[in-house]
Design a protein around this motif. Structure first.
Motif, PDB file in Angstrom:
ATOM      1  N   VAL A 195      30.210  12.397  43.438  1.00 25.61           N
ATOM      2  CA  VAL A 195      31.000  11.177  43.271  1.00 25.61           C
ATOM      3  C   VAL A 195      30.503  10.520  41.989  1.00 25.61           C
ATOM      4  O   VAL A 195      29.326  10.203  41.860  1.00 25.61           O
ATOM      5  N   VAL A 196      31.400  10.406  41.003  1.00 24.59           N
ATOM      6  CA  VAL A 196      31.005   9.812  39.727  1.00 24.59           C
ATOM      7  C   VAL A 196      31.915   8.619  39.458  1.00 24.59           C
ATOM      8  O   VAL A 196      33.110   8.787  39.213  1.00 24.59           O
ATOM      9  N   GLY A 197      31.340   7.437  39.549  1.00 23.51           N
ATOM     10  CA  GLY A 197      32.162   6.229  39.425  1.00 23.51           C
ATOM     11  C   GLY A 197      33.200   6.250  40.528  1.00 23.51           C
ATOM     12  O   GLY A 197      32.878   6.443  41.698  1.00 23.51           O
ATOM     13  N   GLN A 198      34.468   6.120  40.142  1.00 24.86           N
ATOM     14  CA  GLN A 198      35.542   6.140  41.143  1.00 24.86           C
ATOM     15  C   GLN A 198      36.064   7.550  41.394  1.00 24.86           C
ATOM     16  O   GLN A 198      36.957   7.743  42.205  1.00 24.86           O
ATOM     17  N   TYR A 199      35.539   8.527  40.654  1.00 26.74           N
ATOM     18  CA  TYR A 199      36.067   9.896  40.747  1.00 26.74           C
ATOM     19  C   TYR A 199      35.347  10.710  41.826  1.00 26.74           C
ATOM     20  O   TYR A 199      34.125  10.726  41.897  1.00 26.74           O
ATOM     21  N   ILE A 200      36.158  11.377  42.642  1.00 23.27           N
ATOM     22  CA  ILE A 200      35.631  12.301  43.643  1.00 23.27           C
ATOM     23  C   ILE A 200      35.810  13.699  43.060  1.00 23.27           C
ATOM     24  O   ILE A 200      36.906  14.051  42.612  1.00 23.27           O
ATOM     25  N   LYS A 201      34.726  14.478  43.070  1.00 28.80           N
ATOM     26  CA  LYS A 201      34.786  15.806  42.440  1.00 28.80           C
ATOM     27  C   LYS A 201      34.615  16.900  43.465  1.00 28.80           C
ATOM     28  O   LYS A 201      33.746  16.836  44.333  1.00 28.80           O
ATOM     29  N   SER A 202      35.468  17.918  43.323  1.00 32.22           N
ATOM     30  CA  SER A 202      35.367  19.070  44.207  1.00 32.22           C
ATOM     31  C   SER A 202      35.943  20.289  43.500  1.00 32.22           C
ATOM     32  O   SER A 202      36.199  20.239  42.291  1.00 32.22           O
ATOM     33  N   ALA A 203      36.152  21.355  44.235  1.00 27.79           N
ATOM     34  CA  ALA A 203      36.715  22.570  43.645  1.00 27.79           C
ATOM     35  C   ALA A 203      37.653  23.218  44.647  1.00 27.79           C
ATOM     36  O   ALA A 203      37.494  23.042  45.859  1.00 27.79           O
ATOM     37  N   SER A 204      38.621  23.957  44.134  1.00 24.69           N
ATOM     38  CA  SER A 204      39.557  24.635  45.026  1.00 24.69           C
ATOM     39  C   SER A 204      39.962  25.979  44.442  1.00 24.69           C
ATOM     40  O   SER A 204      39.932  26.185  43.232  1.00 24.69           O
ATOM     41  N   ARG A 205      40.345  26.886  45.342  1.00 25.95           N
ATOM     42  CA  ARG A 205      40.840  28.195  44.903  1.00 25.95           C
ATOM     43  C   ARG A 205      42.307  28.350  45.275  1.00 25.95           C
ATOM     44  O   ARG A 205      42.832  29.452  45.295  1.00 25.95           O
ATOM     45  N   GLU A 206      42.934  27.220  45.588  1.00 21.93           N
ATOM     46  CA  GLU A 206      44.353  27.275  45.929  1.00 21.93           C
ATOM     47  C   GLU A 206      45.071  26.090  45.328  1.00 21.93           C
ATOM     48  O   GLU A 206      44.549  24.969  45.350  1.00 21.93           O
ATOM     49  N   PHE A 207      46.276  26.337  44.815  1.00 23.79           N
ATOM     50  CA  PHE A 207      47.116  25.218  44.398  1.00 23.79           C
ATOM     51  C   PHE A 207      47.652  24.523  45.640  1.00 23.79           C
ATOM     52  O   PHE A 207      47.708  25.106  46.718  1.00 23.79           O
ATOM     53  N   GLY A 208      48.051  23.263  45.465  1.00 23.34           N
ATOM     54  CA  GLY A 208      48.596  22.531  46.600  1.00 23.34           C
ATOM     55  C   GLY A 208      48.708  21.067  46.254  1.00 23.34           C
ATOM     56  O   GLY A 208      48.657  20.673  45.084  1.00 23.34           O
ATOM     57  N   THR A 209      48.824  20.250  47.288  1.00 28.59           N
ATOM     58  CA  THR A 209      48.924  18.810  47.107  1.00 28.59           C
ATOM     59  C   THR A 209      47.573  18.197  47.467  1.00 28.59           C
ATOM     60  O   THR A 209      46.984  18.559  48.493  1.00 28.59           O
ATOM     61  N   PHE A 210      47.089  17.320  46.597  1.00 31.37           N
ATOM     62  CA  PHE A 210      45.750  16.753  46.793  1.00 31.37           C
ATOM     63  C   PHE A 210      45.799  15.231  46.829  1.00 31.37           C
ATOM     64  O   PHE A 210      46.536  14.615  46.056  1.00 31.37           O
ATOM     65  N   TYR A 211      45.018  14.637  47.709  1.00 31.33           N
ATOM     66  CA  TYR A 211      44.866  13.189  47.733  1.00 31.33           C
ATOM     67  C   TYR A 211      43.515  12.844  48.345  1.00 31.33           C
ATOM     68  O   TYR A 211      42.866  13.693  48.960  1.00 31.33           O
ATOM     69  N   ILE A 212      43.119  11.591  48.164  1.00 31.74           N
ATOM     70  CA  ILE A 212      41.801  11.184  48.654  1.00 31.74           C
ATOM     71  C   ILE A 212      41.924  10.473  50.000  1.00 31.74           C
ATOM     72  O   ILE A 212      42.871   9.729  50.247  1.00 31.74           O
ATOM     73  N   ASP A 213      40.971  10.753  50.858  1.00 28.80           N
ATOM     74  CA  ASP A 213      40.896  10.047  52.136  1.00 28.80           C
ATOM     75  C   ASP A 213      39.416   9.763  52.423  1.00 28.80           C
ATOM     76  O   ASP A 213      38.536  10.287  51.743  1.00 28.80           O
TER      77      ASP A 213
END
Ligand SMILES: [Zn+2]
Length: 589
Positions: free
Chosen positions: A477-495
């Motif tokens: 978590v850097v500032g307001q940014y949540i960082k992760s990684a994925s191996r699939e395209f799709g729809t992303f949102y924060i919860d």
């Protein structure tokens, strides 16, 4: 730590599951022709005995097409139950013992002096010697999840010795033995059916459908594919039309095919697929062996869009630009069919099984302006080149994506769309299409909104694909940014996940005398971020609790040395953002 190497791998090595279903389907049988499979003679044919004491019926074959991987062994049915004896197939020594909540579950590796290692997966239990060896490590590292490598001859095995009992542990959906033979040096998975194992198979592979693709500039696959059912006419299969006409210069072909053995209805994998164009072999796919480093190229081998959209498995008979799978011994011109001479070309496809049964498909193709078209490349936000590292940032910097080099099998006509917020924590980002394959994980950085600083460590990126919704494990978590990684395209949102896992005992153990019980069982669940750690204690001392992830179960088997009397049991379960649940009770025994 004198005589052994050890390592602990926390799951996620190979996620695989097995489907052992009974599927009714039409089939085509006729006289058996034998394929010429010359190079299989390099494997010893009478060195290894069967790992089971029953006739072998297969729920899965080697190289079978599975989710994100080729199946690395054979799945042997165990009469619908667990607890069958598993025998060491030849003299050797135990080289690795694993236990994990998914994947191979409880698994054993035996290395043999002839250069091969055999692997036995989804076991219910190990022999006493092996089981005690594993348990020592589990107590030492206070972890059910263990992956131990042993020095040669720490535990010796004789051919025919009972080494374990069959089971359904890990990512297995019905009791069976997952059996592998590997090359000890390279660790390549080898086809066990080429080692003299007897499985009755007089049935020809089923060839169900052919699909044709238009290949555009730089071998991009045009959006529309045309599909044709295979119909048996005489000795070979034909399509509804003899000659297929296409308004395209370059086309590719794929084949939907599978194999069944005699004693079961499971749709298993085939051994080879061949394509001849005007009698010249231009494509051959062969499942004699493969490297685990290449197994994800399955997504380049199959028609990924068909797999995701329709759960169909088509084997592409042409090679995408970045498909580095080494299972194509014969390829000419990448298997791409050039129709620019406007002549009629003969296409012959052949699907074979290890037993040598063959099914063939024959049809003709030609370029014709009145023929079928394949659509145009879609509009795109940005081109992503498969061989370059690239970055995408949207207009207001609320999402930043870093794609690594060689991240795709082909160039991607990348599309992005920002949609209204699903919740108060930020925008919803539609990142291309889940039906485009991704080879290497891309890094995601998504800006959160309205999350109080205290709750930021509980934020996760939620990914919505055609397969369902899951939370990605937050890397940073850097500032307001949540960082992760994925191996699939799709729809992303924060919860935000601020809710601890739930623990429910399957029986009310509290204040009870549990003398007649051999084990304690608990159902554990977690919404959003998912179960991460689980620890059991009796009287404040760590005890082994086994995790059966597919059934959401934690199980403690009472140890023989537990003294009679009153005890306290404590269970601690946490999710991936450190929400913890503690469950305690007292019992007598
Ligand atoms: Zn398997």
């Amino acid at each position: 730590m004198k005589n052994y190497n050890y390592l602990i791998i926390y799951s996620l090595f190979i996620l695989f599951s097995t489907t052992i279903g009974i599927q009714a389907h039409h089939n085509c049988f006729f006289s058996t022709e034998k394929a010429l499979i010359s190079d299989v003679d390099t494997f010893p044919k009478d060195y290894f005995r069967s790992p089971l004491g029953i006739p072998l019926v297969l729920a899965g074959t080697f190289g079978e097409l599975r989710s994100n991987h080729f199946h690395s062994g054979i799945d042997i049915k165990t009469q619908g139950k667990s607890g069958l004896n598993i025998y060491g197939v030849a003299d050797g020594w135990v080289s690795r013992i694993r236990s994990s909540p998914g994947g191979y579950g409880k698994a054993l590796y035996i290395t043999h002096p002839n250069g091969y290692t055999t692997v036995y997966g989804h076991l219910s239990e190990f022999s006493d010697t092996i089981g005690e060896y594993l348990k020592k490590f589990q107590y030492e590292y206070e972890s059910f999840e263990i992956d131990i490598e042993l020095e040669p001859n720490t535990i010796k095995i004789k051919k025919g010795e009972i080494v374990a009992k069959s089971g359904n542990s890990g990512g297995s959906s019905a009791p069976h033995l997952h059996y592998e033979i590997r090359d000890t040096k390279t660790e390549h998975a080898l086809n066990p059916l080429l080692f003299g194992i007897k499985v009755k198979d007089t049935r020809k592979p089923v060839v169900e459908e052919v699909a044709i693709y238009g290949l555009g500039e730089k071998e991009y696959i045009m959006s529309t594919r045309h599909k044709y059912k295979c119909q048996l006419k005489g000795k070979v299969h034909k399509l509804a039309e003899d000659t297929l006409k296409f308004n395209a210069k370059n086309i590719g072909v794929s084949l939907k095919t599978y194999d069944r053995q005699d004693a079961a209805s499971n749709k298993n994998g085939v051994y080879t697929i061949e394509m001849k164009v005007d009698s010249v072999l231009t494509y051959e796919f062969k499942m004699k062996s493969f490297s685990f480093f290449e197994t994800r190229y399955l997504n380049a081998h199959v028609d990924y869009k068909e797999r995701i959209n329709n759960k169909s498995w088509y084997n592409k008979c042409f090679i995408e630009p970045a498909n580095k799978l080494n299972n194509y011994p014969n390829i000419k011109g990448k298997g791409i069919i050039d129709l620019s001479d406007k002549q009629t070309h003969l296409i012959e496809l052949k699907s074979t099984d290890v037993a040598g049964n063959i099914s063939e498909v024959k049809f003709w193709v030609k370029q014709d302006n009145t023929g079928k078209s394949f659509g145009n490349p879609p509009n795109c936000t940005q081109m992503l080149y498969h061989d370059l590292p690239q970055e995408f940032t949207n207009d207001d910097n609320s999402i930043i994506i870093k794609f690594p080099e060689n991240g795709f099998y082909n160039d991607v006509f990348f599309q992005y769309e920002k949609q209204p917020n699903k919740n108060k924590y930020g925008a919803t980002h539609v990142v291309h299409e889940p039906n485009t394959a991704v080879h290497k994980a891309f890094k995601l950085s998504i800006k959160s909104e309205n999350i109080p600083e205290l709750l930021l460590p509980k934020a996760v990126i939620v990914q919505d694909t055609k397969k369902g919704v899951k939370a990605l494990v937050t890397k940073e978590v850097v500032g307001q940014y949540i960082k992760s990684a994925s191996r699939e395209f799709g729809t992303f949102y924060i919860d935000v996940d601020s809710i601890a896992p739930t623990i429910k005992p399957l029986y009310d153990y509290n204040n009870k005398n549990l003398k007649k019980y051999g084990r304690l069982r608990f159902k554990i669940e977690d919404e959003l971020s998912g179960i991460n750690t689980y620890k059991g204690y009796i009287d404040n001392k760590w005890v082994l609790v086994e995790y059966d992830a597919k059934n959401n179960l934690l199980i403690h088997y009472f140890e023989k040395d537990l003294k009679a009397g009153k005890h306290e049991f404590e269970l601690k379960v946490s999710d991936h953002v450190n929400n913890e649940k503690i469950y305690k009770f007292t019992f007598t025994r």
